[in-house]
Scaffold this motif. Sequence first.
Motif, PDB file in Angstrom:
ATOM      1  N   SER A  16     -24.188  18.527   9.681  1.00 57.71           N
ATOM      2  CA  SER A  16     -23.875  17.484   8.697  1.00 57.71           C
ATOM      3  C   SER A  16     -25.145  16.716   8.332  1.00 57.71           C
ATOM      4  CB  SER A  16     -22.840  16.514   9.268  1.00 57.71           C
ATOM      5  OG  SER A  16     -21.669  17.197   9.647  1.00 57.71           O
ATOM      6  N   PRO A  17     -25.257  16.209   7.094  1.00 57.77           N
ATOM      7  CA  PRO A  17     -26.446  15.446   6.713  1.00 57.77           C
ATOM      8  C   PRO A  17     -26.356  13.956   7.024  1.00 57.77           C
ATOM      9  CG  PRO A  17     -25.100  15.854   4.775  1.00 57.77           C
ATOM     10  CD  PRO A  17     -24.391  16.522   5.925  1.00 57.77           C
ATOM     11  N   LEU A  18     -25.129  13.424   7.198  1.00 53.22           N
ATOM     12  CA  LEU A  18     -24.957  11.972   7.330  1.00 53.22           C
ATOM     13  C   LEU A  18     -23.740  11.677   8.200  1.00 53.22           C
ATOM     14  CD1 LEU A  18     -25.644   9.040   6.392  1.00 53.22           C
ATOM     15  CD2 LEU A  18     -24.139   9.445   4.424  1.00 53.22           C
ATOM     16  N   LEU A  19     -23.895  10.694   9.104  1.00 53.19           N
ATOM     17  CA  LEU A  19     -22.776  10.300   9.961  1.00 53.19           C
ATOM     18  C   LEU A  19     -22.737   8.784  10.098  1.00 53.19           C
ATOM     19  CD1 LEU A  19     -20.490  10.948  12.057  1.00 53.19           C
ATOM     20  CD2 LEU A  19     -22.298  10.895  13.807  1.00 53.19           C
ATOM     21  N   TYR A  20     -21.616   8.183   9.717  1.00 53.30           N
ATOM     22  CA  TYR A  20     -21.333   6.788  10.059  1.00 53.30           C
ATOM     23  C   TYR A  20     -20.501   6.806  11.339  1.00 53.30           C
ATOM     24  CZ  TYR A  20     -22.848   5.048   5.497  1.00 53.30           C
ATOM     25  OH  TYR A  20     -23.585   4.716   4.395  1.00 53.30           O
ATOM     26  N   THR A  21     -20.899   6.015  12.341  1.00 55.70           N
ATOM     27  CA  THR A  21     -20.181   6.028  13.606  1.00 55.70           C
ATOM     28  C   THR A  21     -20.225   4.665  14.284  1.00 55.70           C
ATOM     29  OG1 THR A  21     -20.015   7.117  15.761  1.00 55.70           O
ATOM     30  CG2 THR A  21     -22.225   6.932  14.836  1.00 55.70           C
ATOM     31  N   PRO A  22     -19.100   4.187  14.855  1.00 57.43           N
ATOM     32  CA  PRO A  22     -17.751   4.729  14.782  1.00 57.43           C
ATOM     33  C   PRO A  22     -17.289   4.911  13.332  1.00 57.43           C
ATOM     34  CG  PRO A  22     -17.850   2.964  16.394  1.00 57.43           C
ATOM     35  CD  PRO A  22     -19.163   2.938  15.658  1.00 57.43           C
ATOM     36  N   SER A  23     -16.338   5.787  13.113  1.00 60.99           N
ATOM     37  CA  SER A  23     -15.979   6.237  11.762  1.00 60.99           C
ATOM     38  C   SER A  23     -15.578   5.098  10.827  1.00 60.99           C
ATOM     39  CB  SER A  23     -14.834   7.249  11.852  1.00 60.99           C
ATOM     40  OG  SER A  23     -15.181   8.322  12.690  1.00 60.99           O
ATOM     41  N   MET A  24     -15.001   4.030  11.380  1.00 61.49           N
ATOM     42  CA  MET A  24     -14.569   2.899  10.547  1.00 61.49           C
ATOM     43  C   MET A  24     -15.709   2.336   9.696  1.00 61.49           C
ATOM     44  SD  MET A  24     -12.247   0.779   9.551  1.00 61.49           S
ATOM     45  CE  MET A  24     -10.863   0.941  10.679  1.00 61.49           C
ATOM     46  N   TRP A  25     -16.970   2.452  10.226  1.00 58.89           N
ATOM     47  CA  TRP A  25     -18.103   1.873   9.497  1.00 58.89           C
ATOM     48  C   TRP A  25     -18.354   2.559   8.163  1.00 58.89           C
ATOM     49  CZ3 TRP A  25     -20.475  -2.610  10.338  1.00 58.89           C
ATOM     50  CH2 TRP A  25     -20.246  -3.218  11.583  1.00 58.89           C
ATOM     51  N   ARG A  26     -17.916   3.803   7.999  1.00 53.92           N
ATOM     52  CA  ARG A  26     -18.064   4.484   6.707  1.00 53.92           C
ATOM     53  C   ARG A  26     -17.340   3.708   5.621  1.00 53.92           C
ATOM     54  NH1 ARG A  26     -15.756  10.573   5.405  1.00 53.92           N
ATOM     55  NH2 ARG A  26     -16.362  10.631   3.194  1.00 53.92           N
ATOM     56  N   TRP A  27     -16.132   3.222   5.945  1.00 53.00           N
ATOM     57  CA  TRP A  27     -15.327   2.515   4.946  1.00 53.00           C
ATOM     58  C   TRP A  27     -15.777   1.074   4.812  1.00 53.00           C
ATOM     59  CZ3 TRP A  27     -13.517   6.171   2.349  1.00 53.00           C
ATOM     60  CH2 TRP A  27     -13.125   7.368   2.977  1.00 53.00           C
ATOM     61  N   VAL A  28     -16.193   0.473   5.935  1.00 58.26           N
ATOM     62  CA  VAL A  28     -16.715  -0.900   5.859  1.00 58.26           C
ATOM     63  C   VAL A  28     -17.929  -0.954   4.937  1.00 58.26           C
ATOM     64  CG1 VAL A  28     -17.819  -2.764   7.174  1.00 58.26           C
ATOM     65  CG2 VAL A  28     -15.852  -1.529   8.146  1.00 58.26           C
ATOM     66  N   MET A  29     -18.853  -0.004   5.127  1.00 55.26           N
ATOM     67  CA  MET A  29     -20.082  -0.025   4.322  1.00 55.26           C
ATOM     68  C   MET A  29     -19.836   0.436   2.902  1.00 55.26           C
ATOM     69  SD  MET A  29     -21.886  -1.472   6.460  1.00 55.26           S
ATOM     70  CE  MET A  29     -23.240  -1.675   5.295  1.00 55.26           C
ATOM     71  N   PHE A  30     -18.808   1.241   2.672  1.00 53.39           N
ATOM     72  CA  PHE A  30     -18.448   1.608   1.288  1.00 53.39           C
ATOM     73  C   PHE A  30     -18.089   0.340   0.506  1.00 53.39           C
ATOM     74  CE2 PHE A  30     -15.200   2.604  -1.891  1.00 53.39           C
ATOM     75  CZ  PHE A  30     -15.861   3.555  -2.652  1.00 53.39           C
ATOM     76  N   ILE A  31     -17.327  -0.529   1.156  1.00 57.53           N
ATOM     77  CA  ILE A  31     -16.946  -1.789   0.490  1.00 57.53           C
ATOM     78  C   ILE A  31     -18.168  -2.681   0.311  1.00 57.53           C
ATOM     79  CG2 ILE A  31     -15.601  -3.905   0.785  1.00 57.53           C
ATOM     80  CD1 ILE A  31     -13.564  -2.175   2.367  1.00 57.53           C
ATOM     81  N   ILE A  32     -18.969  -2.818   1.356  1.00 58.34           N
ATOM     82  CA  ILE A  32     -20.144  -3.700   1.295  1.00 58.34           C
ATOM     83  C   ILE A  32     -21.133  -3.236   0.223  1.00 58.34           C
ATOM     84  CG2 ILE A  32     -22.195  -4.478   2.572  1.00 58.34           C
ATOM     85  CD1 ILE A  32     -19.607  -5.853   3.405  1.00 58.34           C
ATOM     86  N   ARG A  33     -21.363  -1.930   0.136  1.00 59.54           N
ATOM     87  CA  ARG A  33     -22.321  -1.417  -0.857  1.00 59.54           C
ATOM     88  C   ARG A  33     -21.876  -1.707  -2.281  1.00 59.54           C
ATOM     89  NH1 ARG A  33     -22.195   3.143   2.352  1.00 59.54           N
ATOM     90  NH2 ARG A  33     -21.027   4.284   0.764  1.00 59.54           N
ATOM     91  N   ASN A  34     -20.579  -1.867  -2.489  1.00 61.92           N
ATOM     92  CA  ASN A  34     -20.064  -2.042  -3.841  1.00 61.92           C
ATOM     93  C   ASN A  34     -19.726  -3.492  -4.192  1.00 61.92           C
ATOM     94  OD1 ASN A  34     -19.681   0.773  -5.174  1.00 61.92           O
ATOM     95  ND2 ASN A  34     -19.016   1.055  -3.054  1.00 61.92           N
ATOM     96  N   LEU A  35     -19.974  -4.417  -3.292  1.00 67.65           N
ATOM     97  CA  LEU A  35     -19.745  -5.826  -3.605  1.00 67.65           C
ATOM     98  C   LEU A  35     -20.822  -6.339  -4.562  1.00 67.65           C
ATOM     99  CD1 LEU A  35     -18.829  -7.347  -0.119  1.00 67.65           C
ATOM    100  CD2 LEU A  35     -17.295  -6.947  -2.046  1.00 67.65           C
TER     101      LEU A  35
END
Length: 247
Positions: free
Chosen positions: A218-237
């Motif tokens: 894989s090229p990219l891993l957010y871990t624990p997995s919840m951080w993928r969705w947390v940062m998706f929201i933060i990046r788009n604020l």
Amino acid sequence: MKVAVLGASKGMGRSVARELASQGHTLCLLGRNVEELERSARDIEIRSGLSEGSVQVVECDLEQADSFTRVFDQLQVLLNPIEAVVVTAGLFGTQEELENDTKRLERLLTVNFTHTILFCEEARKRLLAQGGGSLCVFSSVAGDRGRKPVILYGASKAGLSHYLEGLDHKYRSQGLVTLNVKPGFVKTGMTYGLKPPPFAGEPDQVAKQVVKALTAKSPLLYTPSMWRWVMFIIRNLPRFVMRRLSF
């Protein structure tokens, strides 16, 4: 795989090394404290049922960039060939500590950005010269967006993340697979004393996800997995919202 793990004397590096050994991979542990490395190596051998001396150690200090060529020369002899390199080592400081101590800030920026990239460049050259391999490097979710609590630490990780993404774009077709690991809050010595969020990760849990992503190329891993969705929201604020947040 034959894997070199930089930062294996404690924290996430030790957990990743344990997980790799439990899955049958051959290891060489790297770090600046040889006594701690030896303790990690013996611990891994006992837990994995390996004979004493199966896990090798090599001294490597990320603050000593002029030693990297020697370190990889040793790795090539011990692993022959090097099939994967994992980098978990790095420095952390709170925003307040770094704002008030220029020397500490300079040290953190040098280790987390300049010297980590110099180490990765040496790994890149060695792996490509032998036909390819895997490079797995711990960056951080702190580099995804400029945030008040981690402006300076996050800046060092933002630069590192861009470098790792570029490596994967350019060299994957030549056999070099680059995995950028972006941990959120993990309960290690690095975060000791800080208040953990509700979804803070445990080192062994994160290590299992890292090794799974490494073997899956894989090229990219957010871990624990919840951080993928947390940062998706933060990046788009929008910026005006970010200015009001203390996150």
